[in-house]
Scaffold this active site. Structure first.
Site, PDB file in Angstrom:
ATOM      1  N   CYS A 286     -86.413 -38.712   2.694  1.00 48.45           N
ATOM      2  CA  CYS A 286     -87.302 -39.485   1.829  1.00 48.45           C
ATOM      3  C   CYS A 286     -86.613 -39.737   0.480  1.00 48.45           C
ATOM      4  CB  CYS A 286     -88.615 -38.726   1.616  1.00 48.45           C
ATOM      5  SG  CYS A 286     -89.797 -39.653   0.612  1.00 48.45           S
TER       6      CYS A 286
ATOM      7  N   HIS B  33     -91.537 -37.539   5.426  1.00 42.60           N
ATOM      8  CA  HIS B  33     -90.407 -37.733   6.340  1.00 42.60           C
ATOM      9  C   HIS B  33     -89.129 -37.203   5.703  1.00 42.60           C
ATOM     10  CE1 HIS B  33     -88.529 -41.280   4.263  1.00 42.60           C
ATOM     11  NE2 HIS B  33     -89.713 -41.291   3.695  1.00 42.60           N
TER      12      HIS B  33
ATOM     13  N   CYS C 264     -95.502 -42.349   3.597  1.00 40.99           N
ATOM     14  CA  CYS C 264     -94.562 -42.943   2.641  1.00 40.99           C
ATOM     15  C   CYS C 264     -94.419 -44.440   2.916  1.00 40.99           C
ATOM     16  CB  CYS C 264     -93.201 -42.260   2.761  1.00 40.99           C
ATOM     17  SG  CYS C 264     -92.004 -42.834   1.525  1.00 40.99           S
TER      18      CYS C 264
ATOM     19  N   ARG D 138     -88.810 -47.429   7.253  1.00 44.45           N
ATOM     20  CA  ARG D 138     -88.414 -46.861   8.551  1.00 44.45           C
ATOM     21  C   ARG D 138     -89.503 -46.008   9.177  1.00 44.45           C
ATOM     22  NH1 ARG D 138     -83.382 -43.857   5.986  1.00 44.45           N
ATOM     23  NH2 ARG D 138     -85.100 -43.407   4.557  1.00 44.45           N
TER      24      ARG D 138
ATOM     25  N   ASP E 168     -91.732 -45.983   2.890  1.00 42.11           N
ATOM     26  CA  ASP E 168     -90.417 -46.199   3.502  1.00 42.11           C
ATOM     27  C   ASP E 168     -90.524 -47.095   4.738  1.00 42.11           C
ATOM     28  OD1 ASP E 168     -88.028 -45.698   5.196  1.00 42.11           O
ATOM     29  OD2 ASP E 168     -87.539 -44.224   3.655  1.00 42.11           O
TER      30      ASP E 168
HETATM   31 CO    CO Z   1     -90.145 -41.630   1.711  1.00 42.21          CO
END
Ligand code: CO
Length: 213
Positions: free
Chosen positions: A101, A98, A42, A46, A44
């Site tokens: 998400c 994750h 992803c 993090r 993302d």
């Molecule tokens: Co995500």
């Protein structure tokens, strides 16, 4: 100093550190890559592919998008998969989702998100495929976590459906496909231990592309 300005300062420190350990570090890096792993995760901020696995530059080919999707007609992820498997000859393909998400969460809500709708529809398709299991989970958080896992599993299947994967694996025994979920609460990577061989056999009942006899 703004976060943006700091990027260049960090880069200078990083360069100097690498060169102090090995003066030829960037010369060596410029000569080519031989990654054994294709990581699809992803976007993302993090969930860092390299940092959380301790992988070094040159060792992992990385593709990231919202909610780690490999839609059947997406030329971007298809090109990444083709290049990594056929040309770089990676030995492992990892799909890493994750918990928490945002993409998966958005797909669980009744919201019109404009241009994101068609992308997130891929996750709604996963929900529909696994509706019976998901609808039995009363706890919303548990359902959300399970959808993250099922989404990873379905994206693994989407890779296994490709001629690229089937051709390479049946000829050379590589790559194998793995499904992971990163747990933001603990920092741990959870291996979903998907049964790759079983998935491949089942997929080939319908998606046998006759690429290898
Ligand atoms: Co995500």
């Amino acid at each position: 100093m703004s976060v943006y300005r700091k990027l260049f300062q960090n880069n200078k420190i990083w360069r100097e550190n690498k060169q102090s350990i090995n003066a030829d570090y960037f010369k060596d890096l410029s000569e080519g890559q031989r990654p054994e792993i294709l990581y699809i995760g992803c976007s993302d901020s993090r969930v860092t592919a390299e940092e959380m696995t301790g992988i070094k530059p040159g060792q992992m080919f990385v593709h990231r998008n919202i909610a780690n999707l490999i839609p059947n007609n997406d030329p971007n992820s298809a090109a990444v998969i083709e290049y990594a498997i056929t040309h770089l000859k990676v030995k492992h393909v990892v799909v890493c989702g994750h918990y928490k998400c945002g993409g998966v969460k958005a797909a669980m809500e009744a919201k019109d998100l404009g241009i994101l709708n068609s992308w997130l529809r891929n996750i709604r398709d996963v929900y529909r495929l696994h509706k019976d299991e998901l609808n039995q989970i009363n706890d919303e958080e548990a359902k959300y976590m399970r959808l993250v896992e099922l989404n990873v599993q379905e994206q693994c299947l989407n890779i296994i459906k490709t001629a690229t994967l089937q051709r390479a694996y049946l000829k050379t025994g590589f790559p194998t496909v793995h499904g992971w979920v990163f747990d933001l609460h603990s920092g741990a990577i959870k291996d979903l231990r998907i049964d790759f061989e079983k998935m491949l056999t089942e997929i080939r009942e319908i998606y046998d592309l006759g690429t290898v006899k």
